[in-house]
Design a protein around this motif. Structure first.
Motif, PDB file in Angstrom:
ATOM      1  N   GLY A 343      16.232  -3.069   5.132  1.00 48.39           N
ATOM      2  CA  GLY A 343      17.653  -3.062   5.456  1.00 48.39           C
ATOM      3  C   GLY A 343      18.151  -1.683   5.799  1.00 48.39           C
ATOM      4  N   GLY A 344      18.920  -1.586   6.889  1.00 53.01           N
ATOM      5  CA  GLY A 344      19.431  -0.288   7.315  1.00 53.01           C
ATOM      6  C   GLY A 344      18.306   0.648   7.695  1.00 53.01           C
ATOM      7  N   SER A 345      18.362   1.855   7.144  1.00 50.59           N
ATOM      8  CA  SER A 345      17.323   2.846   7.455  1.00 50.59           C
ATOM      9  C   SER A 345      16.194   2.836   6.427  1.00 50.59           C
ATOM     10  CB  SER A 345      17.938   4.247   7.507  1.00 50.59           C
ATOM     11  OG  SER A 345      18.455   4.598   6.238  1.00 50.59           O
ATOM     12  N   LYS A 346      16.216   1.857   5.525  1.00 46.21           N
ATOM     13  CA  LYS A 346      15.189   1.809   4.484  1.00 46.21           C
ATOM     14  C   LYS A 346      13.980   1.000   4.956  1.00 46.21           C
ATOM     15  CE  LYS A 346      18.534   2.171   0.702  1.00 46.21           C
ATOM     16  NZ  LYS A 346      19.065   1.530  -0.524  1.00 46.21           N
ATOM     17  N   VAL A 347      12.836   1.643   4.972  1.00 46.27           N
ATOM     18  CA  VAL A 347      11.586   0.992   5.350  1.00 46.27           C
ATOM     19  C   VAL A 347      10.466   1.507   4.457  1.00 46.27           C
ATOM     20  CG1 VAL A 347      12.153   0.544   7.784  1.00 46.27           C
ATOM     21  CG2 VAL A 347      11.190   2.760   7.125  1.00 46.27           C
ATOM     22  N   ASN A 348       9.448   0.698   4.288  1.00 42.87           N
ATOM     23  CA  ASN A 348       8.208   1.160   3.680  1.00 42.87           C
ATOM     24  C   ASN A 348       7.217   1.450   4.794  1.00 42.87           C
ATOM     25  OD1 ASN A 348       8.968   1.029   1.005  1.00 42.87           O
ATOM     26  ND2 ASN A 348       8.285  -1.083   0.736  1.00 42.87           N
ATOM     27  N   ARG A 349       6.562   2.595   4.702  1.00 47.00           N
ATOM     28  CA  ARG A 349       5.609   2.994   5.740  1.00 47.00           C
ATOM     29  C   ARG A 349       4.269   3.319   5.104  1.00 47.00           C
ATOM     30  NH1 ARG A 349       9.283   7.680   7.762  1.00 47.00           N
ATOM     31  NH2 ARG A 349      10.087   7.333   5.662  1.00 47.00           N
ATOM     32  N   GLY A 350       3.201   2.778   5.680  1.00 48.36           N
ATOM     33  CA  GLY A 350       1.852   3.027   5.193  1.00 48.36           C
ATOM     34  C   GLY A 350       1.165   4.105   6.013  1.00 48.36           C
ATOM     35  N   MET A 351       0.085   4.646   5.474  1.00 43.99           N
ATOM     36  CA  MET A 351      -0.666   5.711   6.134  1.00 43.99           C
ATOM     37  C   MET A 351      -1.870   5.131   6.882  1.00 43.99           C
ATOM     38  SD  MET A 351      -2.458   9.014   4.335  1.00 43.99           S
ATOM     39  CE  MET A 351      -4.235   9.187   4.560  1.00 43.99           C
ATOM     40  N   TYR A 352      -2.037   5.581   8.119  1.00 38.49           N
ATOM     41  CA  TYR A 352      -3.142   5.164   8.983  1.00 38.49           C
ATOM     42  C   TYR A 352      -3.974   6.388   9.370  1.00 38.49           C
ATOM     43  CZ  TYR A 352      -0.588   0.757   9.768  1.00 38.49           C
ATOM     44  OH  TYR A 352       0.063  -0.441   9.624  1.00 38.49           O
ATOM     45  N   VAL A 353      -5.237   6.141   9.697  1.00 36.50           N
ATOM     46  CA  VAL A 353      -6.127   7.185  10.205  1.00 36.50           C
ATOM     47  C   VAL A 353      -6.920   6.597  11.364  1.00 36.50           C
ATOM     48  CG1 VAL A 353      -8.080   8.702   9.703  1.00 36.50           C
ATOM     49  CG2 VAL A 353      -6.346   8.284   7.946  1.00 36.50           C
ATOM     50  N   THR A 354      -7.022   7.348  12.460  1.00 36.94           N
ATOM     51  CA  THR A 354      -7.794   6.866  13.602  1.00 36.94           C
ATOM     52  C   THR A 354      -8.548   8.026  14.240  1.00 36.94           C
ATOM     53  OG1 THR A 354      -7.655   5.560  15.648  1.00 36.94           O
ATOM     54  CG2 THR A 354      -5.943   7.212  15.298  1.00 36.94           C
ATOM     55  N   PRO A 355      -9.764   7.792  14.776  1.00 34.93           N
ATOM     56  CA  PRO A 355     -10.484   8.857  15.489  1.00 34.93           C
ATOM     57  C   PRO A 355      -9.670   9.388  16.656  1.00 34.93           C
ATOM     58  CG  PRO A 355     -11.941   7.001  15.048  1.00 34.93           C
ATOM     59  CD  PRO A 355     -10.553   6.545  14.691  1.00 34.93           C
ATOM     60  N   LEU A 356      -9.786  10.692  16.892  1.00 32.74           N
ATOM     61  CA  LEU A 356      -9.036  11.384  17.941  1.00 32.74           C
ATOM     62  C   LEU A 356      -9.995  12.214  18.776  1.00 32.74           C
ATOM     63  CD1 LEU A 356      -6.399  12.595  19.242  1.00 32.74           C
ATOM     64  CD2 LEU A 356      -6.371  14.215  17.331  1.00 32.74           C
ATOM     65  N   ALA A 357      -9.905  12.083  20.087  1.00 34.56           N
ATOM     66  CA  ALA A 357     -10.704  12.897  21.005  1.00 34.56           C
ATOM     67  C   ALA A 357      -9.778  13.495  22.057  1.00 34.56           C
ATOM     68  CB  ALA A 357     -11.795  12.060  21.664  1.00 34.56           C
ATOM     69  N   TRP A 358     -10.286  14.491  22.779  1.00 35.12           N
ATOM     70  CA  TRP A 358      -9.461  15.228  23.729  1.00 35.12           C
ATOM     71  C   TRP A 358     -10.121  15.257  25.098  1.00 35.12           C
ATOM     72  CZ3 TRP A 358      -4.762  16.866  21.961  1.00 35.12           C
ATOM     73  CH2 TRP A 358      -4.589  16.871  20.570  1.00 35.12           C
ATOM     74  N   ASP A 359      -9.416  14.754  26.076  1.00 33.82           N
ATOM     75  CA  ASP A 359      -9.804  14.893  27.472  1.00 33.82           C
ATOM     76  C   ASP A 359      -9.038  16.096  28.008  1.00 33.82           C
ATOM     77  OD1 ASP A 359     -10.479  14.632  30.140  1.00 33.82           O
ATOM     78  OD2 ASP A 359      -9.129  12.941  30.501  1.00 33.82           O
ATOM     79  N   GLY A 360      -9.571  17.292  27.763  1.00 38.34           N
ATOM     80  CA  GLY A 360      -8.817  18.514  28.031  1.00 38.34           C
ATOM     81  C   GLY A 360      -7.698  18.635  27.016  1.00 38.34           C
TER      82      GLY A 360
END
Length: 490
Positions: A343-360
């Motif tokens: 409700g309103g600005s109240k939210v529950n947020r979970g933590m995620y992790v994902t592999p990260l790569a760089w094209d330049g």
């Protein structure tokens, strides 16, 4: 950043003495692995990693115990690694243990969790990593912590955090120190490190240590009308400003509401600034990035959305507050996503992790589909590009009217593993056709293109094994005919 429009949490119980004992237990447990935190300390996840070999400033990361990074059972880049409320996460590695820090959750001003790998399993510490608040701060409003491991010649961990200033409807940024990554962190006495009340206060602190060891702090000013990201050089100990902060990024017309949650790294020989856009409690919250040749800018927005609810096909809502974690296996993106609307600005947020790569300088992560238009493939003289108004990009390739006709599509992915390849096509030949799909010349599999009619552009899907970085997907005609519209990799 959390619960901006909600009431503060009740004052938190517990104290520094209890936290010290628990922190000692966690630290000793982390040091029982092959790499002791006293010997090895991972640089800040926001510490720069230049394309050229860096000067010997940050400590060397602990070596991998196995050539293949450990992946926790049941891990998926589309599932939270911490499912309950753990917003605005930041992660560092100390020895063989990973430490995560989050926005206050009602149980702690700064919840702390530990794991043997970025993918988990994550275990929350029972004590508060910031049990004592500075004299200027109200309890229950501590957001977006950033922990920086000791730099050469020091044993001190630094914590940057935002908290509500007493008597003001505004957040300010404080700094605290500890001798353990689990805390307890003790606030530095005196006024906040950053507190621009004329700009609505400041939140979302982020540390960056340049290749020459110079420390910087990034943050977001909090008034909606003037919300922007600022950069400020710090003293060598990281405890005080060394110069006046500089505004480096504001909201663009195509971005929802405001920009916040900065994270700065150096990749592809340039500075890459990840940031969030939108309200954190809405599904259109998203991650974007901008690039600069100098740390002071100017920063040019890439015009690309790195993460969004739509990009994830609705499987993660409101992804943002991204933090880059680097270890010996490469880069990972740590972020939060909405789990529940309260409700309103109240939210529950979970933590995620994902592999990260760089094209330049372009960040690429797992879990989000990337579409490659077939007309950009290497056609090898056996297929042509032609206009098709109802096709993706209004173009397709074909007609694949001879045996062995092969086209190759370069694709870029983050992380080794199995990927789904969706092939958009048309086949108006009157009969089903067969094509062979390969990845880097290996693992051939047959895909069937059923007959299609009219202006239909159906799709079929196959699984392939890919490696981090650039790969080549090959499509070779076995029999029949067809037109290829796109390849989409997820």
């Amino acid at each position: 950043m959390d619960l901006r429009a909600g009431r503060p949490w009740a004052p938190l119980l517990g104290g520094a003495a209890i936290t010290t004992v628990v922190a000692l237990i966690i630290t000793l447990a982390g040091s029982c692995g092959p790499d002791s935190p006293k010997r090895q300390a991972k640089p800040s996840p926001r510490t720069s990693a230049p394309a050229s070999p860096p000067a010997p400033a940050p400590p060397v990361p602990s070596p991998a115990s196995t050539p293949v990074p450990f992946v926790a059972p049941g891990y998926s880049p589309l599932k939270p690694v911490i499912g309950d409320n753990f917003a605005d996460p930041a992660v560092i590695k100390v020895g063989a243990t990973y430490y995560a820090y989050g926005t206050n959750n009602g149980d702690a001003s700064m919840p702390v969790a530990t794991a043997p790998s970025p993918t988990g399993p994550w275990i929350k510490a029972p004590a508060d990593g910031l049990a004592q608040l500075p004299s200027w701060a109200d309890a229950g409003w501590t957001w977006a912590p950033e922990v920086v491991p000791p730099q050469p010649g020091s044993r001190t961990y630094l914590l940057y955090f935002s908290a509500r200033r007493k008597g003001e409807d505004a957040q300010c940024i404080g700094v605290a120190t500890a001798v353990s990554p689990a805390g307890p962190f003790v606030p530095v006495a005196g006024d906040p490190l950053v507190c621009p009340l004329d700009l609505g206060g400041a939140i979302d602190p982020a540390s960056h240590i340049d290749a020459d060891g110079t420390r910087y702090l990034l943050y977001k000013t909090d008034a909606r009308e003037s919300a922007a990201i600022y950069l400020m050089r710090l003293t060598p100990d990281g405890l005080r400003p060394a110069e006046t902060a500089k505004r480096i990024l504001g909201r663009g017309k195509d971005e929802p509401v405001l920009v916040e949650a900065p994270d700065l790294v150096r990749r592809g020989g340039k500075y890459v600034l990840l940031y969030s856009a939108g309200w954190y409690f809405k599904s259109n919250y998203q991650t974007r990035y901008a690039v600069a040749s100098s740390i002071n800018g100017p920063y040019e927005k890439a015009g690309r959305v790195v993460q969004s609810t739509g990009a994830y096909g609705g499987k993660i809502e409101g992804p943002g507050s991204a933090d880059v974690l680097s270890d010996e296996s490469g880069d990972h993106l740590v972020f939060h996503g909405i789990q529940d609307y309260l409700g309103g600005s109240k939210v529950n947020r979970g933590m995620y992790v994902t592999p990260l790569a760089w094209d330049g300088t372009r960040p690429v992560i797992r879990g989000i589909a990337a579409r490659y238009e077939a007309e950009r493939a290497r056609l090898n003289g056996c297929a042509s590009t032609f206009k098709r108004p109802r096709a993706s990009g209004d173009k397709a390739i074909g007609p694949f009217d001879r045996d062995g006709c092969l086209v190759e599509v370069p694709v870029f992915v983050a992380g080794t593993g199995s990927y789904s390849v969706k092939i958009g096509y048309a086949n108006r030949s009157g009969n089903a056709s067969r094509f062979e799909l390969t990845a880097n010349g290996a693992g051939p599999r047959t895909v069937r293109l059923r007959e299609s009619g009219g202006d239909d552009w159906p799709s079929t899907t196959a699984e392939v094994q890919l490696k981090p970085g650039w790969n080549t997907l090959g499509l070779r005609r076995l029999d029949g005919r067809g037109q290829i519209d796109y390849l989409e990799v997820r």
